[in-house]
Scaffold this active site. Sequence first.
Site, short mmCIF file in Angstrom:
data_model
loop_
_atom_site.label_atom_id
_atom_site.label_comp_id
_atom_site.label_asym_id
_atom_site.label_seq_id
_atom_site.Cartn_x
_atom_site.Cartn_y
_atom_site.Cartn_z
N ALA A 200 0.83 -1.20 0.00
CA ALA A 200 0.00 0.00 0.00
C ALA A 200 0.86 1.24 0.00
CB ALA A 200 -0.89 0.01 1.24
N SER A 203 -3.24 3.51 0.29
CA SER A 203 -4.43 2.73 0.61
C SER A 203 -4.22 1.94 1.90
CB SER A 203 -4.73 1.77 -0.55
OG SER A 203 -3.79 0.71 -0.55
N THR A 207 -1.95 -5.62 -2.35
CA THR A 207 -2.00 -7.07 -2.44
C THR A 207 -0.86 -7.70 -1.66
OG1 THR A 207 -3.18 -7.06 -4.53
CG2 THR A 207 -1.89 -9.01 -4.05
N ASP A 260 -1.53 12.36 -10.51
CA ASP A 260 -1.89 11.05 -10.99
C ASP A 260 -2.30 11.26 -12.44
OD1 ASP A 260 -2.14 8.41 -10.69
OD2 ASP A 260 -3.87 8.42 -9.36
N SER A 268 3.76 3.96 -15.63
CA SER A 268 4.09 3.24 -14.41
C SER A 268 3.58 1.80 -14.46
CB SER A 268 3.46 3.98 -13.22
OG SER A 268 3.49 3.21 -12.06
#
Lengths: 509, 509
Positions: A200, A203, A207, A260, A268
């Site tokens: 993260a 967030s 995963t 972003d 990316s």
Amino acid sequence: MALRRVAIDTWRENVAYLHRDCAVYRAEGFQALSKIEVRANGRRILATVNVVDDPAIVGCQELGLSEDAFAQLGVDNGHTVSVAQAEPPESMGALFRKIASERLTREDFGAIVRDIADHRYSKIELTAFVVACHRSELDREEVFFLTDAMVASGRRLDWHEPLVVDKHCIGGIPGNRTTMLVVPIVAAHGMLCPKTSSRAITSPAGTADTMEVLAKVELPLAQLADIVREHRGCLAWGGTAHLSPADDVLISVERPLSIDSAGQMVASILSKKVAAGATHLVLDIPIGPTAKVRSMPDAQRLRRLFEYVARRMGLSLDVVITDGRQPVGNGVGPVLEARDVMRVLQNDPRAPDDLRQKALRLAGRLIECDPDVRGGDGYAIARDILDSGRALARMNAIIAAQGSTGFDHNHPALGALTLDVVAPASGVVAGIDNYQIARVARLAGAPKVPGAGVDLMHKLGDTVAAGDLLYRVHASYPADLEFARHACERDSGYRLGTADEVPRVFVEF
Amino acid sequence: MALRRVAIDTWRENVAYLHRDCAVYRAEGFQALSKIEVRANGRRILATVNVVDDPAIVGCQELGLSEDAFAQLGVDNGHTVSVAQAEPPESMGALFRKIASERLTREDFGAIVRDIADHRYSKIELTAFVVACHRSELDREEVFFLTDAMVASGRRLDWHEPLVVDKHCIGGIPGNRTTMLVVPIVAAHGMLCPKTSSRAITSPAGTADTMEVLAKVELPLAQLADIVREHRGCLAWGGTAHLSPADDVLISVERPLSIDSAGQMVASILSKKVAAGATHLVLDIPIGPTAKVRSMPDAQRLRRLFEYVARRMGLSLDVVITDGRQPVGNGVGPVLEARDVMRVLQNDPRAPDDLRQKALRLAGRLIECDPDVRGGDGYAIARDILDSGRALARMNAIIAAQGSTGFDHNHPALGALTLDVVAPASGVVAGIDNYQIARVARLAGAPKVPGAGVDLMHKLGDTVAAGDLLYRVHASYPADLEFARHACERDSGYRLGTADEVPRVFVEF
């Protein structure tokens, strides 16, 4: 001078600590924040100077290096090092041209990305590059140049198979842990899926953080390759593989600026996938009022840019635009998400159906990359693999190979401190703010505290009565729980209304 | 937590050192490079987190602060401090809009500059602002908003007189020490000239560095005001006066990016002058092949922007475009420049005439701000003040008031190590590269080593024979001299040719 490891973690910025009275500092006209080149044993790194006035940190005859920088130079404490004023990075000319809004060539992007990957750029130069690229809206060929240069800046894996599949989501949806279901399903189908994931950044769980609840994820590349060859898949952290290293450096600047931009996102994601050796990629773009992408035209524009660059990079890409109106699954936070994933794999009746359905659909799309599968059959094949227990068996094999932690989804180690957030009135759940739920989960301690997070009891469209539990916050430390409580009190993230007020999206799934 | 001063100079970036095992670090979810707010005694500062693994630097119960940050917080070692995740700066929204190329309002610039002056911006955010402003070429009203906000961000002096004069040069010309002549001349004329100057940033000497050869320049503001009231002038370092503090922060980013956009230059210079209480300013814009401004159209464009913003700020401005083809005077470096200045003041026959003439003309322009002086008479008045010894007397009074060092221009303390750079062939000096001469002087140790620098023996248009001395480099340390030698061997900075090849500029003086 003698090298000294200074136990300070400066996070991706190499810092050299020089004593103010050190002869080199005086003679060479270094200043605080000068960039210097440190050489030892034929290796060299660049570092930014911090001036030290305390001989307990570094003495006059010593050169101190921050932890990362010390590791990069790779010689022992006390080793003789030499230092010199760093030459400015070769690509500064190209950077200055980008700042002046010029279009750059393939060679320009190559030089810039090489310098970035070699840590030759300061935070200031990095930011200048990111802002300049963001503002001039790289054209799609420039995005391709950037992507290609990023792949070239690091290692590129080759699995020597014609079909290497991967999946990726652009992010922003809490609990969206489909990867941990898709990998065992498609691996059980026999497809090669060497999945490396990130931790993260902003967030409550990546995963890699969630998988770490179940198994070791920091594995040497050689071991990873063995696991992939034996089990057709893995679920590991990508940080050790040196794939598109310039990307990690750029992210360290993009994140605090909330930059972003489409071009940088595409470069990316695709650079990491190509470097990891993927040939086929399914890409998940969720849309919704609090998702990263908020409208279908925006999603379509992003899709076209991904498709253009993927084609130039020789990557077969299948973009799916999905429902991003609310978190996926019930749990938000590493242990809670691991619990949801294992419940789906075990066909546990408590498994969240939205997570199951989304994973099956994504896995189905990947399975249709198999030339032997007819278009439209993927979903049924995926469902059969999941229902039959073959996905669970494959997941257990991967977990065992990576090194199991013995996680038990019936007794997940959740944070013992809880806070119940209840409906203030009766109504229909008409909105769940992805950002606010993520924020509460992070304040509660996720992902650093794996058992911390948010467990959602109701989703969009559910009818609730006043006092019904909307979600439960788990934390391990009282301070964390207080932070989360404070955030919930300001804004629970839930909006109650009528059934008509539930936002609609028109997506594939 | 207990505060601990960590003796590391991180140059204008506040750094907080937290031990990795410290409870606060764990509980609050700080990360390396998180921004935190540190509070003590009702004061608060922002700092960037560096994570420490060595209890000798900071222990688990301690919060370390870098030198600047420690000084800003202003409490003692061991004092109890509290920390919290910093709220993002209020002006982030405006910053993001500037990154997206929007025109900003007066309020936006106010909020951004306030946050910058309060050290609420990270290097990354600062760079983003600088690059975004540079690229969108602030329109002239935005430059005014920025200037005005920069003045408001710090202290603003008020001398309670209708006429407060100042002079400034946009820089780039080595040896151009006219300020130290203009101030005593106009002060002797009776005008109020409370001059604060900067130290060298990229040049071999700033006015503050050179004045420091003669007298103390770091004076408390109250003492400075007393000196100004008594002697009508001073020559001090401006760093302590807290004038336009946001400017100093912005410069820390602009310098490494070589960003010198017109808007930022105008805001930087005019904000400092207005904050210092100036009502009338003479501004020197040198042009030449190796000056900052290389053509007359560029100089005129810059002049118009300066004039617009000055008018909006209520500052009376007189711009003069001058000859910037070569260094002014003979000496380059603090002691050498102080020697030249004192020779001019003493009417020493060895005084460099170009420095004398330029100073007289600039002083003359300032003197013409006096309503009792007829246009065109300023130069003669200035010359009379200089020739009569009144300028020297005034300078000596200012030096004594600030605290004399006892400098003797007949026996300047020059670096004992020398290197003679001679003409490789006979010819006419047809070019002197300002940048290369500055570079050689800096490599030789200037301004850190005051006696280091370059002493020019020939200027543009001089006829030299092979072997004639072009300039002498002075240094105090062998390593410095070697660096300078290396640079001279690659490029002496002198170009020999014919009289026709001397570049021409058409300027006022």
